[in-house]
Design an enzyme around this catalytic site. Structure first.
Site, PDB file in Angstrom:
ATOM      1  CB  VAL A 118      15.135  64.501  37.996  1.00 28.05           C
ATOM      2  CG1 VAL A 118      13.863  63.440  36.866  1.00 28.05           C
ATOM      3  CG2 VAL A 118      15.491  65.731  39.076  1.00 28.05           C
ATOM      4  CB  THR A 150      -2.975  61.653  36.472  1.00 25.45           C
ATOM      5  OG1 THR A 150      -3.735  61.589  37.859  1.00 25.45           O
ATOM      6  CG2 THR A 150      -3.054  63.114  35.810  1.00 25.45           C
ATOM      7  CB  SER A 199      -1.613  69.370  41.877  1.00 26.67           C
ATOM      8  OG  SER A 199      -1.846  68.211  41.356  1.00 26.67           O
ATOM      9  CE1 TYR A 207       1.691  64.857  37.928  1.00 21.47           C
ATOM     10  CE2 TYR A 207      -0.102  63.538  38.881  1.00 21.47           C
ATOM     11  CZ  TYR A 207       1.012  63.944  38.118  1.00 21.47           C
ATOM     12  OH  TYR A 207       0.430  62.504  37.919  1.00 21.47           O
ATOM     13  CG  HIS A 208      -3.840  65.665  39.382  1.00 21.38           C
ATOM     14  ND1 HIS A 208      -2.610  65.897  41.172  1.00 21.38           N
ATOM     15  CD2 HIS A 208      -3.212  64.665  39.495  1.00 21.38           C
ATOM     16  CE1 HIS A 208      -3.336  65.233  41.869  1.00 21.38           C
ATOM     17  NE2 HIS A 208      -3.017  64.423  40.594  1.00 21.38           N
ATOM     18  CE  LYS A 226       0.796  63.132  34.379  1.00 18.61           C
ATOM     19  NZ  LYS A 226       2.050  61.850  34.036  1.00 18.61           N
TER      20      LYS A 226
HETATM   21  P1  NAD Z   1       8.643  57.954  39.116  1.00 23.82           P
HETATM   22  O1  NAD Z   1       8.521  59.868  40.050  1.00 23.82           O
HETATM   23  O2  NAD Z   1       8.974  57.240  40.626  1.00 23.82           O
HETATM   24  O3  NAD Z   1       8.751  58.019  38.327  1.00 23.82           O
HETATM   25  C1  NAD Z   1       9.133  58.178  36.976  1.00 23.82           C
HETATM   26  C2  NAD Z   1      10.521  58.342  36.402  1.00 23.82           C
HETATM   27  O4  NAD Z   1      10.822  59.711  34.833  1.00 23.82           O
HETATM   28  C3  NAD Z   1      11.791  58.746  37.536  1.00 23.82           C
HETATM   29  O5  NAD Z   1      12.555  57.748  37.110  1.00 23.82           O
HETATM   30  C4  NAD Z   1      12.768  60.164  37.069  1.00 23.82           C
HETATM   31  O6  NAD Z   1      14.049  60.428  37.013  1.00 23.82           O
HETATM   32  C5  NAD Z   1      12.228  59.926  35.472  1.00 23.82           C
HETATM   33  N1  NAD Z   1      12.452  61.903  34.703  1.00 23.82           N
HETATM   34  C6  NAD Z   1      11.161  62.319  35.694  1.00 23.82           C
HETATM   35  N2  NAD Z   1      11.439  63.639  34.642  1.00 23.82           N
HETATM   36  C7  NAD Z   1      12.619  63.405  33.892  1.00 23.82           C
HETATM   37  C8  NAD Z   1      13.048  64.194  32.788  1.00 23.82           C
HETATM   38  N3  NAD Z   1      13.427  65.226  31.944  1.00 23.82           N
HETATM   39  N4  NAD Z   1      13.919  62.999  32.062  1.00 23.82           N
HETATM   40  C9  NAD Z   1      14.259  61.883  32.052  1.00 23.82           C
HETATM   41  N5  NAD Z   1      13.829  61.465  33.063  1.00 23.82           N
HETATM   42  C10 NAD Z   1      12.652  61.765  33.726  1.00 23.82           C
HETATM   43  O7  NAD Z   1       6.833  58.532  38.868  1.00 23.82           O
HETATM   44  P2  NAD Z   1       5.642  56.962  38.484  1.00 23.82           P
HETATM   45  O8  NAD Z   1       4.328  56.647  39.716  1.00 23.82           O
HETATM   46  O9  NAD Z   1       6.353  56.145  38.742  1.00 23.82           O
HETATM   47  O10 NAD Z   1       4.829  57.376  38.002  1.00 23.82           O
HETATM   48  C11 NAD Z   1       5.559  57.367  36.373  1.00 23.82           C
HETATM   49  C12 NAD Z   1       4.051  58.102  35.504  1.00 23.82           C
HETATM   50  O11 NAD Z   1       2.758  57.876  35.115  1.00 23.82           O
HETATM   51  C13 NAD Z   1       4.381  60.120  35.781  1.00 23.82           C
HETATM   52  O12 NAD Z   1       4.184  60.057  34.615  1.00 23.82           O
HETATM   53  C14 NAD Z   1       2.963  59.232  36.852  1.00 23.82           C
HETATM   54  O13 NAD Z   1       2.728  60.642  36.692  1.00 23.82           O
HETATM   55  C15 NAD Z   1       2.312  58.841  36.678  1.00 23.82           C
HETATM   56  N6  NAD Z   1       0.839  58.338  37.309  1.00 23.82           N
HETATM   57  C16 NAD Z   1       1.393  57.530  38.584  1.00 23.82           C
HETATM   58  C17 NAD Z   1       0.305  56.755  39.387  1.00 23.82           C
HETATM   59  C18 NAD Z   1       1.385  56.242  40.556  1.00 23.82           C
HETATM   60  O14 NAD Z   1       0.786  56.079  41.980  1.00 23.82           O
HETATM   61  N7  NAD Z   1       2.826  56.293  40.631  1.00 23.82           N
HETATM   62  C19 NAD Z   1      -0.443  57.105  39.227  1.00 23.82           C
HETATM   63  C20 NAD Z   1      -1.232  57.872  37.536  1.00 23.82           C
HETATM   64  C21 NAD Z   1       0.100  58.130  36.829  1.00 23.82           C
HETATM   65  N1  USQ Z   2      -4.422  61.314  51.212  1.00 22.22           N
HETATM   66  C1  USQ Z   2      -5.095  61.484  52.088  1.00 22.22           C
HETATM   67  N2  USQ Z   2      -4.015  61.065  52.945  1.00 22.22           N
HETATM   68  C2  USQ Z   2      -2.467  60.927  52.700  1.00 22.22           C
HETATM   69  C3  USQ Z   2      -2.201  61.162  51.454  1.00 22.22           C
HETATM   70  C4  USQ Z   2      -3.460  61.139  51.028  1.00 22.22           C
HETATM   71  O1  USQ Z   2      -6.213  61.078  52.699  1.00 22.22           O
HETATM   72  O2  USQ Z   2      -1.769  60.660  53.900  1.00 22.22           O
HETATM   73  C5  USQ Z   2      -5.780  61.875  50.528  1.00 22.22           C
HETATM   74  C6  USQ Z   2      -5.290  62.349  49.094  1.00 22.22           C
HETATM   75  O3  USQ Z   2      -5.930  64.149  49.881  1.00 22.22           O
HETATM   76  C7  USQ Z   2      -5.987  62.388  48.058  1.00 22.22           C
HETATM   77  C8  USQ Z   2      -6.046  60.714  48.030  1.00 22.22           C
HETATM   78  O4  USQ Z   2      -5.710  60.726  48.989  1.00 22.22           O
HETATM   79  O5  USQ Z   2      -7.459  62.748  48.003  1.00 22.22           O
HETATM   80  C9  USQ Z   2      -4.918  60.556  46.734  1.00 22.22           C
HETATM   81  O6  USQ Z   2      -3.637  61.586  47.352  1.00 22.22           O
HETATM   82  P1  USQ Z   2      -2.513  61.288  47.275  1.00 22.22           P
HETATM   83  O7  USQ Z   2      -1.435  61.659  47.201  1.00 22.22           O
HETATM   84  O8  USQ Z   2      -2.149  59.082  47.076  1.00 22.22           O
HETATM   85  O9  USQ Z   2      -2.614  60.505  45.382  1.00 22.22           O
HETATM   86  P2  USQ Z   2      -2.249  61.946  43.997  1.00 22.22           P
HETATM   87  O10 USQ Z   2      -1.827  63.024  44.895  1.00 22.22           O
HETATM   88  O11 USQ Z   2      -3.940  62.312  43.635  1.00 22.22           O
HETATM   89  O12 USQ Z   2      -1.923  61.559  43.168  1.00 22.22           O
HETATM   90  C10 USQ Z   2      -1.295  60.037  42.881  1.00 22.22           C
HETATM   91  C11 USQ Z   2       0.231  59.688  41.894  1.00 22.22           C
HETATM   92  C12 USQ Z   2      -0.318  61.295  41.074  1.00 22.22           C
HETATM   93  C13 USQ Z   2      -0.472  59.795  39.778  1.00 22.22           C
HETATM   94  C14 USQ Z   2      -2.977  60.159  40.963  1.00 22.22           C
HETATM   95  C15 USQ Z   2      -3.128  59.752  40.489  1.00 22.22           C
HETATM   96  O13 USQ Z   2       1.347  60.808  43.124  1.00 22.22           O
HETATM   97  O14 USQ Z   2       1.062  60.695  39.941  1.00 22.22           O
HETATM   98  O15 USQ Z   2      -1.698  61.371  38.855  1.00 22.22           O
HETATM   99  O16 USQ Z   2      -1.813  59.325  42.151  1.00 22.22           O
HETATM  100  S1  USQ Z   2      -4.859  59.925  40.544  1.00 22.22           S
HETATM  101  O17 USQ Z   2      -5.352  60.391  42.320  1.00 22.22           O
HETATM  102  O18 USQ Z   2      -5.734  59.533  40.565  1.00 22.22           O
HETATM  103  O19 USQ Z   2      -5.323  61.747  39.587  1.00 22.22           O
END
Ligand code: NAD
Ligand code: USQ
Length: 413
Positions: A34, A144, A179, A181-182, A185
């Protein structure tokens, strides 16, 4: 160990699946692709040309002789998920399979509802499947750091000792996410804690910070194994975005004052943290929480670091301050604990010149794939509807689709 990686076609999941497979574990990837569909919906694509999962897995087998099984399906479909758990019989399940973008969840009502249904129902299904079929399995769930928000006190790892009116208890740390999203979690965390308590499941909730980087040892083996690198305003995370902006000469997009402070980690530490959690399972009835990040920076720190690294390769980069599209504190206290994974053996890769150089090189290598119209933010937290569709319509590759929302019975506004 037999380890199922849910979301194994995504950014963290792909790197983790390869790393665990290389370490000798029997790995199965579960994903419904997805995330690839959302790129079509948004008219965006990863900077790096990722291959279809079947090609990636064939390449992995060809290069290493190792096999990773794959199960393609949606974990919000209980029949599918329970069949996977029954057939694969995992000793650990690493759960990455969620909608993980804060901006995506803030586009409009439909996207907020979809995000929460996808994430909360997927996790609930997993809890029920483990209870029914594999109750001894260790659930490793990606949470997160954003669950905590930015309180004016130190952030503990999941729980806080409180004395109130002369009585003491250790309680879940207060959550103030920023958000929908958050928030999903947070809802997951409560459900997991409850399931551990009532059914004796074992879980580790990893509150991960913002991940950066794209290269791990395994991914570096061959171009066919390349990982995602998102830079668009919806899925791109801040450090990856700033590197792409630097390469195309776009002023770095600091939102607001840039005093927002967050925990960060290298993707090589993400995979190692998962391995550490697998090697040290929680006890039955236990729901542990670890804060998974290695350093904290303000957004202005990150902008300054990228600007300095770009200068070394003769790129002149400006820093701009855009009105913050999000509702968040732009200047605040931040001191989050993160010692538990270090105590278990994590040796952090701190943000170095070498990492910045590698990120900038990836951006330079794939410069022709950068679409600068995807950089400026259009999703605003204050709006009930956002204009991302207008941009998507003007992009030839866009296929706006609400199919995933229809699936859960809501429509896009
Ligand atoms: P991503 O979107 O790249 O990967 C998520 C994967 O899950 C995708 O391949 C998607 O197809 C699959 N997926 C989503 N919903 C599904 C469903 N219902 N059934 C089966 N597959 C499904 O995301 P990511 O960056 O790899 O993040 C992975 C996890 O880590 C997430 O839960 C995210 O919240 C958490 N996380 C990510 C970050 C970051 O900076 N990327 C930071 C903190 C936490
Ligand atoms: N930000 C900017 N400029 C940009 C993009 C982001 O100033 O161009 C700021 C945002 O306002 C925010 C911070 O940077 O204050 C982080 O934003 P981000 O988009 O890098 O990260 P976030 O939205 O917090 O989400 C990402 C992942 C999410 C994970 C989260 C960890 O997408 O899956 O849960 O990081 S945490 O931030 O610790 O919640």
């Amino acid at each position: 160990m037999k380890i199922a990686v849910l979301g194994g076609d995504g950014y963290c999941g792909w790197a983790t699946a390869l790393y665990l497979s290389k370490k000798g574990h029997e790995v199965a990837i579960v994903d419904n692709f997805v995330r690839r569909l959302w790129d079509h919906e948004l008219g965006a694509q990863t900077l790096t040309p990722i291959r279809p999962l079947s090609d990636r897995l064939s390449a992995w087998h060809r290069l290493t002789g190792l096999t990773i099984e794959s199960y393609v399906g949606d974990i919000t479909d209980y029949e599918f998920l329970s069949t996977v758990i029954k057939n694969f019989e995992p000793e650990a399940v690493v759960h990455f399979a969620e909608q993980r973008s804060a901006p995506y969840s803030m586009i409009d009502r439909g996207h907020a509802v979809f995000t929460q249904v996808n994430n909360v129902v997927g996790t609930l299904n997993l809890l029920f499947a483990l209870r029914e079929l594999q109750p001894d399995c260790h659930l490793i769930k990606l949470g997160t750091m954003g669950e905590y928000g930015t309180p004016n006190i130190d952030i503990e790892e999941g729980y806080i000792a409180i004395e109130h009116n002369g009585r003491k208890d250790v309680l879940p740390f207060p959550k103030q996410p920023g958000s929908f999203y958050h928030l999903s979690k947070v809802h997951d965390s409560h459900n997991i804690m409850f399931a551990c308590k009532i059914w004796g499941l074992r879980a580790t909730d990893l509150n991960q910070g913002v991940v950066y980087g794209t290269i791990t040892d395994e991914v570096a083996l061959d171009e066919a194994l390349i990982n995602r690198f998102d830079y668009d305003e919806v899925f791109g995370t801040v450090l990856n975005r700033f590197c792409v902006e630097a390469v195309v000469g776009h002023p770095l997009t600091v939102y607001g004052k840039g005093g927002q402070r967050r925990g960060f980690l290298d993707i090589r530490d993400t995979v190692r943290c998962i391995e550490i959690a697998c090697q040290n399972p929680a006890a039955r009835h236990e729901c542990r929480v670890y804060n998974q990040f290695t350093e904290s920076f303000s957004i202005m720190d990150i902008a300054g670091i990228v600007q300095a690294a770009a200068k070394k390769i003769n790129l002149a980069v400006e820093i701009s301050h855009l009105p913050d599209p999000r509702v968040e504190a732009e200047d605040h206290y931040y001191n989050a604990k993160h010692s538990k994974l270090i105590d278990l053996g994590l040796q952090p890769h701190l943000l170095s010149d070498a990492m910045l150089d590698s990120l900038l090189k990836v951006a330079v290598k794939y410069r022709d794939r950068i679409d600068t119209s995807l950089i400026l933010p259009s999703v605003n937290w204050r709006n009930a509807r956002n204009n991302y569709r207008e941009r998507a319509k003007s992009s030839p590759s866009a296929k706006p689709s609400a199919s995933q929302m229809k699936k859960v019975g809501v429509s896009s506004d």
